[in-house]
Scaffold this motif. Structure first.
Motif, PDB file in Angstrom:
ATOM      1  N   CYS A  86       1.068  -1.325   0.125  1.00 40.15           N
ATOM      2  CA  CYS A  86      -0.022   0.120  -0.024  1.00 40.15           C
ATOM      3  C   CYS A  86       0.951   1.323   0.074  1.00 40.15           C
ATOM      4  O   CYS A  86       1.887   1.545   0.871  1.00 40.15           O
ATOM      5  CB  CYS A  86      -0.881   0.033   1.059  1.00 40.15           C
ATOM      6  SG  CYS A  86      -1.834   1.523   1.257  1.00 40.15           S
ATOM      7  N   THR A  87       0.719   2.081  -0.960  1.00 36.34           N
ATOM      8  CA  THR A  87       1.397   3.396  -1.051  1.00 36.34           C
ATOM      9  C   THR A  87       0.500   4.629  -0.942  1.00 36.34           C
ATOM     10  O   THR A  87      -0.605   4.572  -1.652  1.00 36.34           O
ATOM     11  CB  THR A  87       2.176   3.514  -2.511  1.00 36.34           C
ATOM     12  OG1 THR A  87       3.153   2.255  -2.634  1.00 36.34           O
ATOM     13  CG2 THR A  87       2.955   4.936  -2.732  1.00 36.34           C
ATOM     14  N   ILE A  88       0.880   5.324   0.143  1.00 31.93           N
ATOM     15  CA  ILE A  88       0.097   6.407   0.579  1.00 31.93           C
ATOM     16  C   ILE A  88       0.751   7.824   0.164  1.00 31.93           C
ATOM     17  O   ILE A  88       1.835   7.845   0.644  1.00 31.93           O
ATOM     18  CB  ILE A  88      -0.437   6.414   1.735  1.00 31.93           C
ATOM     19  CG1 ILE A  88      -1.166   5.145   2.198  1.00 31.93           C
ATOM     20  CG2 ILE A  88      -1.418   7.847   2.314  1.00 31.93           C
ATOM     21  CD1 ILE A  88      -1.448   5.132   3.671  1.00 31.93           C
ATOM     22  N   CYS A  89      -0.006   8.624  -0.744  1.00 31.89           N
ATOM     23  CA  CYS A  89       0.600   9.942  -1.215  1.00 31.89           C
ATOM     24  C   CYS A  89       0.321  11.096  -0.114  1.00 31.89           C
ATOM     25  O   CYS A  89      -1.128  11.081   0.094  1.00 31.89           O
ATOM     26  CB  CYS A  89       0.277  10.194  -2.567  1.00 31.89           C
ATOM     27  SG  CYS A  89       0.815   9.265  -3.844  1.00 31.89           S
ATOM     28  N   GLU A  90       1.051  11.832   0.230  1.00 28.31           N
ATOM     29  CA  GLU A  90       0.767  12.951   1.122  1.00 28.31           C
ATOM     30  C   GLU A  90       0.555  14.313   0.737  1.00 28.31           C
ATOM     31  O   GLU A  90       0.334  15.280   1.584  1.00 28.31           O
ATOM     32  CB  GLU A  90       1.977  12.883   2.370  1.00 28.31           C
ATOM     33  CG  GLU A  90       1.921  11.445   3.002  1.00 28.31           C
ATOM     34  CD  GLU A  90       2.937  11.125   3.950  1.00 28.31           C
ATOM     35  OE1 GLU A  90       2.696  11.652   5.190  1.00 28.31           O
ATOM     36  OE2 GLU A  90       4.131  10.876   3.425  1.00 28.31           O
ATOM     37  N   TYR A  91       0.764  14.503  -0.629  1.00 32.86           N
ATOM     38  CA  TYR A  91       0.858  15.878  -0.986  1.00 32.86           C
ATOM     39  C   TYR A  91      -0.479  15.994  -1.769  1.00 32.86           C
ATOM     40  O   TYR A  91      -0.818  14.999  -2.648  1.00 32.86           O
ATOM     41  CB  TYR A  91       1.828  16.176  -2.049  1.00 32.86           C
ATOM     42  CG  TYR A  91       3.299  16.756  -1.395  1.00 32.86           C
ATOM     43  CD1 TYR A  91       3.620  17.863  -1.799  1.00 32.86           C
ATOM     44  CD2 TYR A  91       3.770  15.921  -0.337  1.00 32.86           C
ATOM     45  CE1 TYR A  91       4.925  18.376  -1.095  1.00 32.86           C
ATOM     46  CE2 TYR A  91       5.157  16.384   0.131  1.00 32.86           C
ATOM     47  CZ  TYR A  91       5.541  17.685  -0.129  1.00 32.86           C
ATOM     48  OH  TYR A  91       6.732  18.169   0.468  1.00 32.86           O
ATOM     49  N   PRO A  92      -1.321  16.823  -1.491  1.00 34.73           N
ATOM     50  CA  PRO A  92      -2.644  17.138  -2.111  1.00 34.73           C
ATOM     51  C   PRO A  92      -2.508  17.315  -3.773  1.00 34.73           C
ATOM     52  O   PRO A  92      -3.344  16.698  -4.481  1.00 34.73           O
ATOM     53  CB  PRO A  92      -3.264  18.529  -1.788  1.00 34.73           C
ATOM     54  CG  PRO A  92      -2.151  18.592  -0.222  1.00 34.73           C
ATOM     55  CD  PRO A  92      -1.090  18.089  -0.606  1.00 34.73           C
TER      56      PRO A  92
END
Length: 585
Positions: A86-92
Motif C-alpha cells: 500500500c502506497t499513500i501519497c501525502e501531497y494534495p
C-alpha cells in the motif's frame, strides 16, 4: 509518501492490516492511495476476495496487480505467495488514475490509442506504470505505438508471469476492470509535487563470438549466420530442443544494440524448424551475442546504480526484475542484488516475464534486466544514503567468473586472428592494397552494378617501366621502395578523386584501379595525375622512374574478363608507343 508492505494470508489478517492503515491516515493529510497486489498463482477467487476486502475497507483507494514468478518486499524475495503493498501519497497535488484494456496481438494498438486519448484529458500525468500479460505474443507493435505519447511521460513496468516458468498462464487485475488473463493495466501518476526517476540495470556480459541475424520474421528469429537460430544454443551450450528449452535458456539471452542501447532478449520457445520465438521482434542484419550473468559485474552495476538512485532521494522504490535473474542467483542469493535498495527507501516489486522502460521516446521491452522506478513527493531535503555489503562469493561463483573471463579473452583473440586472416585473404602483403583476387571481385561487382543501374565504371591499369632493371641492379629492397612509392601516389590521388574507388596490386609491378561512376576521360585525368606525381619521386638508388598506363570504360554486356583484356591491351599500347604515357582504349 508512505508505504506499507504485508502478506495476505487470510481475511482477518488483511482486515487488521487495513485497519492499521486507516488509523494512520486519520492523523495525516493524505491524497492518493494505491494498493499493488502480487500473487504467485492465478486463483481468481482468492484475488477477487482480496480486492473486495480492500474496496470495502478503503473505498477511496485504487488497486492493481498481477500474477508473478515471485514477489519482492523490503528489498528481498518474499516467502509469501500473496503480497499487498500500500502506497499513500501525502501531497494534495499528487494524482493517480487507473485504466485497463484487453490485450492481444489483434488489439494491442487499440489499447495504446485509448491510452493516448485518456492522456489528452489529463495533462498532469508524469509517469505510467504498466502491468501486462505478454506471454505468447510480440510486444513490438505495442512498444512502437508508445513513441507517439508525450516524450516527457516516463513509462515503466513488467509482464505478468507464473510461478511455473514453463506455464504461460498469467493475469492482471485492477479496480478499473477486474480480473483478466489477457489484459494490460495502466496506472497514471502525476502532480506538481511528484518526482519520478527510472533506470535499468543488467550486469550480463556478452560471451563468445558475434552472430549475424540473417533471417527473422517479426518475433521469430529464424537464422543466425545462415543457420537455424537454435543451432547456436545446441552447439555452444548443449541445450536440447525440448519442453525445457525456455527454462534452460533463461540465463543465456541474446545481447545486442536496440534504439542505441545494449539490451538483452531471451527466447521463449524453440520451434521444430530450428527457429526461436522471441518476446519481441528482432531485426535482420544486426549482430548479437549470447550473454551470461557475471556476479561481480552484476553487483558492481547494482552498487553504481544504487548510488545514483540514492542521490534522487526517493521515498519508495518499485522493482521489476526478470525471472531469469532469480533463476541465475537461486532463491538463497537473489536478494543480494535487490536487498541493498532497501537502504535507500522501502523497496517492493515482482519477478516478471519481461521488463518495460522508456528511453527517450522509445518504450523498450527488456529481458533479464532490473527496471527500477524511484518516487518522491516534494523537494530533496536529506543526504543521499546507500549501503551495500562487500562479501566474498563461493568458489563456484568465482570459477564461473574466471571461466567467463577466459571465454571472453579467447573469443577476442580468435576474433582478432580471424580479422587478420580475412585481411590477408584480400590484401597484398607488401602494399596493403587489394590483392588480385579481391580486385577481380570488385571489378565484377562494379560491372554488375553498371549493367543493373547504368552507373559507369572505368579501369586504370599501370605498369612500372623497366622495373626488372631496378631489381637486377639495386636489389629487391629498392624494388620494394619503388613499388611502395607508387602505392602511396595511387592511394592519395584516387582517394582525393573518387573515394568509392578500389586500388589493387595486379601482380609484380602491375596495378589496377576500379573507378565506379567515372567515364574514361575523367579516369584518364586521374591516371595522368598518378603518372606525373610518380615521375617526380626521387628514389635513393633507382632515382626517377616512370609508369605506362592503360584506361578503358566498360561497355554494356562486358564481363570482367572482357574488360580486363581491353585494359591490358591499352596498357600494351602505352608501352609500345614509348612508355611513360596514358593510353585510352
Amino acid at each position: 509518501m508512505k508505504q506499507f508492505q504485508f502478506e495476505f494470508s487470510g481475511v482477518g489478517k488483511l482486515k487488521r492490516e487495513l485497519d492499521k492503515i486507516n488509523q494512520w491516515r486519520k492523523s495525516k493529510v493524505t491524497s492518493a492511495v494505491v494498493f499493488s497486489i502480487y500473487a504467485e498463482n492465478i486463483d481468481q477467487e482468492q484475488i477477487d476476495l482480496a480486492c473486495e476486502i480492500i474496496e470495502s475497507e478503503m473505498p477511496d483507494a485504487q488497486y492493481l496487480g498481477c500474477s508473478t514468478n515471485g514477489t519482492i518486499t523490503e528489498g528481498r524475495l518474499s516467502d509469501s505467495p500473496f503480497v499487498v503493498v500500500c502506497t499513500i501519497c501525502e501531497y494534495p497535488s499528487t494524482q493517480v488514475h487507473l485504466l485497463q484494456y484487453p490485450l492481444s496481438e489483434d488489439n494491442a494498438l487499440d489499447a495504446i490509442e485509448n491510452l493516448k486519448k485518456e492522456l489528452e484529458k489529463r495533462p498532469w500525468v508524469k509517469a505510467i506504470e504498466l502491468l501486462a500479460t505478454i506471454r505468447g505474443m510480440s510486444m513490438t507493435p505495442f512498444c512502437e505505438a508508445c513513441t507517439e505519447i508525450n516524450p516527457d511521460i516516463q513509462i515503466f513496468g513488467g509482464g505478468a508471469f507464473n510461478i511455473d516458468l514453463n506455464n504461460d498462464n498469467a493475469c492482471v487485475f485492477s479496480k478499473a476492470r477486474g480480473y483478466s488473463e489477457k489484459g494490460v493495466v495502466f496506472l497514471l501518476c502525476g502532480g506538481d509535487d511528484l518526482n519520478i526517476h527510472t533506470t535499468h540495470i543488467t550486469g550480463w556480459k556478452p560471451l563468445g563470438r558475434e552472430f549475424l541475424v540473417t533471417k527473422a520474421n517479426g518475433s521469430i528469429l529464424q537464422e543466425l549466420d545462415g543457420k537455424p537460430a537454435y543451432d547456436a544454443y545446441y552447439k555452444y551450450l548443449n541445450i536440447p530442443n525440448n519442453e525445457h528449452f525456455f527454462y534452460n535458456t533463461l540465463e543465456f539471452p541474446f545481447f545486442y544494440k536496440h534504439h542505441g542501447i545494449n539490451i538483452l532478449r531471451a527466447p521463449i520457445a524453440s520451434n521444430a524448424d530450428g527457429s526461436l520465438t522471441m518476446t519481441s521482434n528482432i531485426e535482420e542484419n544486426v549482430y548479437a551475442r549470447i550473454a551470461y550473468g557475471d556476479p561481480w559485474t552484476i553487483l558492481n552495476s547494482i552498487e553504481e546504480g544504487g548510488r545514483k538512485i540514492a542521490e534522487f532521494q526517493p521515498e519508495i522504490l518499485k522493482v521489476f526484475s526478470c525471472a531469469a535473474r532469480r533463476t541465475f542467483w537461486g532463491n538463497d542469493e537473489i536478494s543480494k542484488e535487490t536487498g541493498p535498495f532497501q537502504s535507500i527507501a522501502p523497496t517492493s516489486g515482482f519477478y516478471t516475464s519481461g521488463e518495460f522502460l522508456r528511453t527517450d521516446k522509445d518504450l523498450i521491452q527488456h529481458n533479464v534486466t532490473l527496471v527500477i522506478a524511484a518516487m518522491r513527493e516534494g523537494p530533496i531535503d536529506d543526504k543521499a544514503h546507500f549501503e551495500m555489503d562487500s562479501e566474498n562469493f563461493s568458489g563456484k561463483v568465482s570459477m564461473i567468473s574466471r571461466l567467463a573471463k577466459f571465454i571472453e579473452a579467447a573469443t577476442a583473440e580468435l576474433a582478432e586472428a580471424n580479422q587478420k586472416l580475412a585481411k590477408m585473404a584480400i590484401e597484398d602483403s607488401l602494399t596493403n592494397l587489394c590483392n588480385r583476387a579481391e580486385t577481380q571481385r570488385r571489378i565484377r561487382e562494379a560491372l554488375e552494378d553498371y549493367n543493373n543501374t547504368g552507373k559507369k565504371v572505368s579501369l586504370i591499369m599501370m605498369d612500372i617501366d623497366n622495373f626488372k632493371m631496378v631489381n637486377d641492379t639495386y636489389g629487391h629492397k629498392e624494388g620494394d621502395n619503388v613499388i611502395l612509392g607508387l602505392t602511396k601516389v595511387i592511394k592519395e590521388t584516387v582517394e582525393k578523386s573518387n573515394p568509392d574507388a578500389s586500388c589493387g596490386r595486379w601482380g609484380g609491378e602491375e596495378f589496377m584501379v576500379v573507378l565506379p561512376g567515372i567515364d574514361c576521360h575523367k579516369a584518364a585525368e586521374i591516371a595522368n595525375e598518378i603518372r606525373t606525381s610518380f615521375a617526380a619521386i626521387l628514389f635513393p638508388k633507382a632515382r626517377r622512374k616512370t609508369i605506362s598506363v592503360g584506361v578503358v570504360e566498360a561497355l554494356r554486356g562486358e564481363n570482367a574478363d572482357m574488360v580486363c583484356v581491353r585494359v591490358d591491351s591499352a596498357l600494351y599500347e602505352a608501352k609500345n608507343n614509348g612508355k611513360n604515357q596514358v593510353f585510352i582504349g
